[in-house]
Write a protein that holds these residues in place. Structure first.
Motif, mmCIF file in Angstrom:
data_model
loop_
_atom_site.group_PDB
_atom_site.id
_atom_site.type_symbol
_atom_site.label_atom_id
_atom_site.label_comp_id
_atom_site.label_asym_id
_atom_site.label_seq_id
_atom_site.Cartn_x
_atom_site.Cartn_y
_atom_site.Cartn_z
ATOM 1 N N ASN A 198 0.838 -1.192 0.000
ATOM 2 C CA ASN A 198 0.000 0.000 0.000
ATOM 3 C C ASN A 198 0.878 1.248 0.000
ATOM 4 O OD1 ASN A 198 -2.383 1.449 0.079
ATOM 5 N ND2 ASN A 198 -2.473 1.437 2.302
ATOM 6 N N ARG A 199 1.925 1.239 -0.807
ATOM 7 C CA ARG A 199 2.843 2.377 -0.872
ATOM 8 C C ARG A 199 2.738 3.016 -2.254
ATOM 9 N NH1 ARG A 199 8.596 0.249 0.759
ATOM 10 N NH2 ARG A 199 8.264 -0.859 -1.181
ATOM 11 N N THR A 200 2.399 4.296 -2.276
ATOM 12 C CA THR A 200 2.245 5.002 -3.541
ATOM 13 C C THR A 200 3.379 5.990 -3.730
ATOM 14 O OG1 THR A 200 -0.156 4.762 -3.485
ATOM 15 C CG2 THR A 200 0.723 6.502 -4.887
ATOM 16 N N VAL A 201 3.961 5.921 -4.913
ATOM 17 C CA VAL A 201 4.999 6.851 -5.341
ATOM 18 C C VAL A 201 4.400 7.686 -6.465
ATOM 19 C CG1 VAL A 201 7.266 7.071 -6.436
ATOM 20 C CG2 VAL A 201 6.876 5.284 -4.711
ATOM 21 N N CYS A 202 4.588 8.990 -6.376
ATOM 22 C CA CYS A 202 4.028 9.900 -7.369
ATOM 23 C C CYS A 202 5.155 10.626 -8.099
ATOM 24 C CB CYS A 202 3.123 10.909 -6.663
ATOM 25 S SG CYS A 202 2.310 12.051 -7.784
ATOM 26 N N ILE A 203 5.046 10.689 -9.414
ATOM 27 C CA ILE A 203 5.996 11.417 -10.255
ATOM 28 C C ILE A 203 5.238 12.577 -10.883
ATOM 29 C CG2 ILE A 203 7.557 11.291 -12.227
ATOM 30 C CD1 ILE A 203 7.401 8.138 -11.760
ATOM 31 N N VAL A 204 5.740 13.796 -10.664
ATOM 32 C CA VAL A 204 5.091 14.989 -11.201
ATOM 33 C C VAL A 204 6.116 15.773 -12.012
ATOM 34 C CG1 VAL A 204 3.799 17.084 -10.660
ATOM 35 C CG2 VAL A 204 3.635 15.091 -9.138
ATOM 36 N N ASP A 205 5.863 15.903 -13.297
ATOM 37 C CA ASP A 205 6.736 16.682 -14.169
ATOM 38 C C ASP A 205 5.907 17.125 -15.361
ATOM 39 O OD1 ASP A 205 10.072 16.852 -14.552
ATOM 40 O OD2 ASP A 205 8.855 17.248 -16.333
ATOM 41 N N ILE A 242 9.171 12.344 -19.427
ATOM 42 C CA ILE A 242 9.881 12.069 -18.169
ATOM 43 C C ILE A 242 9.017 11.178 -17.277
ATOM 44 C CG2 ILE A 242 10.694 13.102 -15.988
ATOM 45 C CD1 ILE A 242 12.661 13.647 -18.160
ATOM 46 N N THR A 243 7.734 11.521 -17.154
ATOM 47 C CA THR A 243 6.868 10.730 -16.276
ATOM 48 C C THR A 243 6.738 9.291 -16.788
ATOM 49 O OG1 THR A 243 4.784 11.383 -17.349
ATOM 50 C CG2 THR A 243 5.560 12.764 -15.524
ATOM 51 N N ILE A 244 6.667 9.121 -18.093
ATOM 52 C CA ILE A 244 6.566 7.775 -18.669
ATOM 53 C C ILE A 244 7.859 6.997 -18.433
ATOM 54 C CG2 ILE A 244 6.408 6.484 -20.847
ATOM 55 C CD1 ILE A 244 4.484 8.761 -21.812
ATOM 56 N N LEU A 245 8.985 7.614 -18.709
ATOM 57 C CA LEU A 245 10.291 6.971 -18.523
ATOM 58 C C LEU A 245 10.496 6.561 -17.066
ATOM 59 C CD1 LEU A 245 13.148 6.220 -19.637
ATOM 60 C CD2 LEU A 245 13.834 8.549 -18.997
ATOM 61 N N PHE A 246 10.229 7.475 -16.139
ATOM 62 C CA PHE A 246 10.419 7.182 -14.723
ATOM 63 C C PHE A 246 9.447 6.115 -14.237
ATOM 64 C CE2 PHE A 246 12.655 11.352 -13.284
ATOM 65 C CZ PHE A 246 13.665 11.110 -14.191
ATOM 66 N N HIS A 247 8.209 6.173 -14.717
ATOM 67 C CA HIS A 247 7.223 5.153 -14.350
ATOM 68 C C HIS A 247 7.729 3.766 -14.748
ATOM 69 C CE1 HIS A 247 3.615 2.649 -14.801
ATOM 70 N NE2 HIS A 247 3.129 3.356 -13.797
ATOM 71 N N GLU A 248 8.200 3.639 -15.973
ATOM 72 C CA GLU A 248 8.711 2.351 -16.455
ATOM 73 C C GLU A 248 9.914 1.896 -15.631
ATOM 74 O OE1 GLU A 248 7.335 0.218 -18.753
ATOM 75 O OE2 GLU A 248 5.694 1.646 -18.491
ATOM 76 N N ALA A 249 10.804 2.820 -15.305
ATOM 77 C CA ALA A 249 12.012 2.474 -14.542
ATOM 78 C C ALA A 249 11.663 2.015 -13.130
ATOM 79 C CB ALA A 249 12.958 3.668 -14.483
ATOM 80 N N LEU A 250 10.710 2.670 -12.503
ATOM 81 C CA LEU A 250 10.385 2.364 -11.115
ATOM 82 C C LEU A 250 9.525 1.117 -10.953
ATOM 83 C CD1 LEU A 250 9.844 5.941 -9.647
ATOM 84 C CD2 LEU A 250 11.902 4.501 -9.590
ATOM 85 N N LYS A 251 8.996 0.594 -12.054
ATOM 86 C CA LYS A 251 8.218 -0.641 -11.974
ATOM 87 C C LYS A 251 9.075 -1.804 -11.489
ATOM 88 C CE LYS A 251 6.165 -1.292 -15.913
ATOM 89 N NZ LYS A 251 5.302 -1.439 -17.094
ATOM 90 N N SER A 252 10.398 -1.646 -11.571
ATOM 91 C CA SER A 252 11.287 -2.720 -11.108
ATOM 92 C C SER A 252 11.333 -2.812 -9.581
ATOM 93 C CB SER A 252 12.702 -2.503 -11.659
ATOM 94 O OG SER A 252 13.281 -1.341 -11.091
ATOM 95 N N ILE A 253 10.816 -1.800 -8.889
ATOM 96 C CA ILE A 253 10.773 -1.812 -7.421
ATOM 97 C C ILE A 253 9.454 -2.445 -7.002
ATOM 98 C CG2 ILE A 253 10.735 -0.414 -5.320
ATOM 99 C CD1 ILE A 253 12.359 1.703 -6.836
ATOM 100 N N GLY A 254 9.539 -3.512 -6.259
ATOM 101 C CA GLY A 254 8.326 -4.217 -5.848
ATOM 102 C C GLY A 254 7.586 -3.510 -4.730
ATOM 103 N N GLY A 255 6.283 -3.762 -4.650
ATOM 104 C CA GLY A 255 5.482 -3.291 -3.531
ATOM 105 C C GLY A 255 5.078 -1.838 -3.570
ATOM 106 N N ILE A 256 5.173 -1.205 -4.746
ATOM 107 C CA ILE A 256 4.740 0.195 -4.842
ATOM 108 C C ILE A 256 3.749 0.356 -5.988
ATOM 109 C CG2 ILE A 256 6.863 1.154 -3.855
ATOM 110 C CD1 ILE A 256 7.709 1.986 -6.703
ATOM 111 N N THR A 257 2.893 1.334 -5.833
ATOM 112 C CA THR A 257 2.010 1.788 -6.899
ATOM 113 C C THR A 257 2.569 3.115 -7.380
ATOM 114 O OG1 THR A 257 0.105 0.745 -5.849
ATOM 115 C CG2 THR A 257 -0.353 2.496 -7.448
ATOM 116 N N ILE A 258 2.645 3.304 -8.681
ATOM 117 C CA ILE A 258 3.241 4.516 -9.235
ATOM 118 C C ILE A 258 2.162 5.319 -9.951
ATOM 119 C CG2 ILE A 258 5.016 5.454 -10.768
ATOM 120 C CD1 ILE A 258 6.275 2.514 -10.538
ATOM 121 N N LEU A 259 2.013 6.574 -9.548
ATOM 122 C CA LEU A 259 1.101 7.504 -10.212
ATOM 123 C C LEU A 259 1.919 8.594 -10.883
ATOM 124 C CD1 LEU A 259 -1.587 8.008 -7.431
ATOM 125 C CD2 LEU A 259 -1.656 6.414 -9.352
ATOM 126 N N THR A 260 1.440 9.082 -12.009
ATOM 127 C CA THR A 260 2.133 10.177 -12.694
ATOM 128 C C THR A 260 1.154 11.309 -13.000
ATOM 129 O OG1 THR A 260 1.756 9.241 -14.911
ATOM 130 C CG2 THR A 260 3.799 8.597 -13.781
#
Length: 137
Positions: free
Chosen positions: A5-12, A17-35
């Motif tokens: 239940n951990r959300t990481v948000c990317i704002v740019d 940039i948001t697409i690239l970072f979202h794809e890169a951070l998918k390798s970290i388990g246990g997080i939900t990524i919002l852009t």
């Protein structure tokens, strides 16, 4: 807090940039990524869902609300959420130093950002979040 239940948000304002970072951070388990490409919309979402956020990564120069002021508003809503400011510009002003010293900005990344460095810093901030929730000062 559950690690699922951990959300990481990317704002740019640069969607790429948001697409690239979202794809890169998918390798970290246990997080939900919002852009978000609009800091005002990101702030509105945060206001309703601040309890799920563990990390907010923000660009500096964005229309409507610059990254430092955006992160300040985020910390006012949830002092535990970790924050990373990123920019391609040199920031040499008192407000930036003050925000860093007072932990409004927890980390800073200079663009261009290597994906390895991004993942490493996000991992560091996730661990810091877990530690400060366990041992609040």
């Amino acid at each position: 807090m559950s690690t699922n239940n951990r959300t990481v948000c990317i704002v740019d304002d640069d969607r790429e940039i948001t697409i690239l970072f979202h794809e890169a951070l998918k390798s970290i388990g246990g997080i939900t990524i919002l852009t978000f490409t609009d800091p005002v919309l990101a702030l509105e979402h945060f206001q309703v869902n601040d309890y799920v956020y563990v990390l907010v990564i923000s660009g500096f120069k964005m229309p409507g609300l610059n990254g430092m002021e955006f992160l300040k508003k985020i910390k006012e809503l949830n002092r535990f959420v970790r924050t990373i400011l990123m920019t391609a510009f040199e920031i040499e002003d008192k407000k930036f130093r003050d925000y860093t010293k007072s932990k409004i900005i927890d980390a800073f990344l200079q663009k261009p950002i290597r994906i390895h460095d991004l993942i490493k810093e996000v991992d560091t901030q996730l661990h810091s979040y877990e530690n400060q929730k366990r041992f609040p000062s």
